[in-house]
Motif scaffolding. Sequence first.
Motif, mmCIF file in Angstrom:
data_model
loop_
_atom_site.group_PDB
_atom_site.id
_atom_site.type_symbol
_atom_site.label_atom_id
_atom_site.label_comp_id
_atom_site.label_asym_id
_atom_site.label_seq_id
_atom_site.Cartn_x
_atom_site.Cartn_y
_atom_site.Cartn_z
ATOM 1 N N ASN A 1 48.405 30.439 39.933
ATOM 2 C CA ASN A 1 48.119 29.122 39.367
ATOM 3 C C ASN A 1 49.403 28.411 38.975
ATOM 4 N N GLY A 2 49.620 27.243 39.581
ATOM 5 C CA GLY A 2 50.818 26.460 39.287
ATOM 6 C C GLY A 2 50.521 25.140 38.633
ATOM 7 N N GLY A 3 49.227 24.837 38.434
ATOM 8 C CA GLY A 3 48.841 23.569 37.825
ATOM 9 C C GLY A 3 48.455 22.538 38.873
ATOM 10 N N ASP B 1 44.165 26.829 43.713
ATOM 11 C CA ASP B 1 45.358 27.007 42.893
ATOM 12 C C ASP B 1 45.299 28.311 42.097
ATOM 13 N N GLY B 2 45.244 29.432 42.819
ATOM 14 C CA GLY B 2 45.242 30.732 42.146
ATOM 15 C C GLY B 2 44.001 30.986 41.320
ATOM 16 N N SER B 3 42.851 30.544 41.794
ATOM 17 C CA SER B 3 41.605 30.716 41.034
ATOM 18 C C SER B 3 41.286 32.191 40.812
ATOM 19 N N THR B 4 40.644 32.482 39.677
ATOM 20 C CA THR B 4 40.262 33.853 39.348
ATOM 21 C C THR B 4 38.746 34.050 39.405
ATOM 22 N N ASP B 5 38.016 33.000 39.771
ATOM 23 C CA ASP B 5 36.565 33.128 39.923
ATOM 24 C C ASP B 5 36.229 33.136 41.415
ATOM 25 N N ASP B 6 35.044 32.679 41.780
ATOM 26 C CA ASP B 6 34.599 32.717 43.174
ATOM 27 C C ASP B 6 34.920 31.425 43.931
#
Length: 251
Positions: free
Chosen positions: A68-70, A39-44
């Motif tokens: 990320n949409g929840g 969901d649009g993760s910003t990590d690995d």
Amino acid sequence: MKASSVVVVPCYNEARRLSLTGFEQFRQYPNVHLIFVDDGSTDDTQAVLSDLCARLPGQARVLVQPRNGGKAEAVRAGMLAAYDAGAERIAYLDADLATPPEEMARLLEVLEARDVAVVMGARVALLGTHIERSAKRHYMGRVFATFASLILSLRVYDTQCGAKAFRRSERLRAVLATPFSSRWAFDVELIGRLMVDRPGLPGLSPQDFVEVPLQTWQDIAQSRLTFWDVPKMGLDLMKISLRLQALKRVP
């Protein structure tokens, strides 16, 4: 990927929490496939999921959301993908594996064996079970479930357990067609939508649902639910109640 049962796993910045060995236990259930929704993760997270899918060849894939949409929208997107892939049983499961793979497989077996539309895991600390849940979360859950039961007119013990399974139907596809209005209590909204009559699609009755007490469930220490989320969930319940009432008035 086509399988009789597909489990959707919503993931947002789960790189440190995802248990590769835990999810590898799904090898024991070759008819159960997994759709991980990043969901649009910003990590690995995406890299970890790619590694996990490589360990489960032909049994798992990743659906990447551009932003990320929840959790609610991640689950909805995954369930729609599972439906479009032809799954007969569509479930969702939290990425922290608080509900372990063997319990998810058991819920799917109950759904296959019984003439019901929805099977929901219930965290009930009975003798002979291993339910690790903090007292705070337990009592928060009881208050929430009480209000959810009143809104749904459904005697349900545990609406928020992150393990639920649904039988494929036109009704299920119809209720997934539009985004959820709730980000925090979408489980309640999904159940409520299924119970509302639609043109040509009568709503489910209480007899179409069954709760199955889990044998094992573990309260994950890094869970994102906090005390301050409770008011948000309360507001979400109010929104859901109003939304369901509006749906019932549609001719």
